[in-house]
Design an enzyme around this catalytic site. Structure first.
Site, short mmCIF file in Angstrom:
data_model
loop_
_atom_site.label_atom_id
_atom_site.label_comp_id
_atom_site.label_asym_id
_atom_site.label_seq_id
_atom_site.Cartn_x
_atom_site.Cartn_y
_atom_site.Cartn_z
N HIS A 243 0.81 -1.02 0.06
CA HIS A 243 0.14 -0.02 0.10
C HIS A 243 0.78 1.23 0.08
CE1 HIS A 243 -3.71 -1.82 0.28
NE2 HIS A 243 -3.61 -2.38 1.50
N HIS A 269 -12.04 5.57 4.75
CA HIS A 269 -12.09 4.93 6.01
C HIS A 269 -13.26 5.30 6.90
CE1 HIS A 269 -7.50 5.52 6.29
NE2 HIS A 269 -7.60 4.52 6.06
#
Length: 297
Positions: A243, A269
């Site tokens: 990532h 998120h």
């Protein structure tokens, strides 16, 4: 996959049905409960064990070198499990009620400088169909901050180049629209115009960035591609993770003054505290610059 006690299987089925946990989270819980079951002296001892027994189990894990983050996860799993046992009347008491989770050390995500990102994005050769695909993927990752699993699972229908957005299905099947920017749009169009047909030959695929077999690329394959281009770009492998461009996307946005809640939405998120870790990365970078260049640093 190992068959567990029917009560444990019932618990895992309940998690899957009612909490919409990801496959990876469910697998982690299953593995944790396998270890827990193997530790128990008798079958179904979980119906009678005490708080002290659980402390012994966790202490045994620490003695074997398991990290505090692993202990925190298994405590979370056990709390859910014993709460389930109480709700389903398998037990009257919850032995996890007195357990204290170990403080989890905040791991700052590894990120790259803006110069390193540019070097990484410039590493693929756009004259090669496979590397043109990889170039478009890397550009899209840095432009959007997608998770690798989100990137490789994109289909053609998820992309709207005219509007400059990509529709992403994230964790928990939550959908979000993310702008992709001019640079990523350009390279995706280049891949469509010059690389995709050559890569697929006579095959058909709905996958946005297919493999040579017209299938979805695996996470492992894409991770190997990132490492390959990092080596070409002269980037230390210690600075890498699958990532790495997602972390760079978030860190660089915050470094340039982006609002934290906007970054949260772009990353997908659910909790702002997950996004706040990138402010620590930005602060660390600022401290490093201050120390290097300030006369009294």
């Amino acid at each position: 996959m190992k068959k567990l006690d029917p009560i444990i299987e019932q618990f895992l089925d309940t998690l899957w049905l009612e909490q919409s946990l990801s496959h990876n989270t469910l697998l982690s819980y299953r593995l944790d409960l396998e270890l827990f079951s193997a530790w128990l002296v008798e079958p179904r001892a979980f119906l009678t064990l005490t708080h002290t027994d659980l402390q012994l189990f966790l202490g045994d894990r620490l003695d074997k070198g398991y990290k505090s983050s692993s202990s925190a996860r298994i405590i979370s799993c056990l709390r859910k499990f014993f709460r389930f046992l109480c709700l389903e009347k398998y037990r009257l008491d919850d032995p996890t009620s007195m357990l204290i989770s170990p403080r989890k050390r905040v791991q700052l995500p590894k990120s790259l400088s803006e110069e390193q990102v540019m070097d990484l994005l410039d590493a693929p050769n756009p004259l090669d169909p496979i590397e043109l695909r990889d170039k478009a993927m890397l550009e899209l990752l840095y432009a959007t901050g997608l998770r690798v699993t989100e990137l490789i699972s994109l289909t053609i229908d998820n992309l709207n180049l005219r509007q400059g957005v990509v529709r992403v299905i994230g964790k928990g099947d939550k959908e979000r629209l993310v702008p992709i920017g001019e640079e990523a749009s350009y390279w995706i169009q280049e891949f469509f115009d010059y690389g995709r047909m050559i890569l697929l030959s006579d095959q058909q695929s709905d996958v946005l960035f297919p493999s040579r077999r017209a299938k979805q690329m695996t996470r492992q394959t894409f991770w190997h591609r990132i490492k390959y281009y990092a080596i070409l770009a002269g980037i230390d492998a210690e600075k890498l993770s699958p990532h790495v461009l997602r972390h760079a996307f978030a860190t660089h946005l915050i470094n340039h003054g982006a609002d934290l809640r906007v970054v949260q939405m772009l990353l997908g998120h659910s909790d702002l505290s997950t996004t706040q870790i990138y402010t620590h990365v930005a602060k660390t970078r600022l401290k490093s610059i201050h120390k290097q260049f300030h006369p009294r640093g």
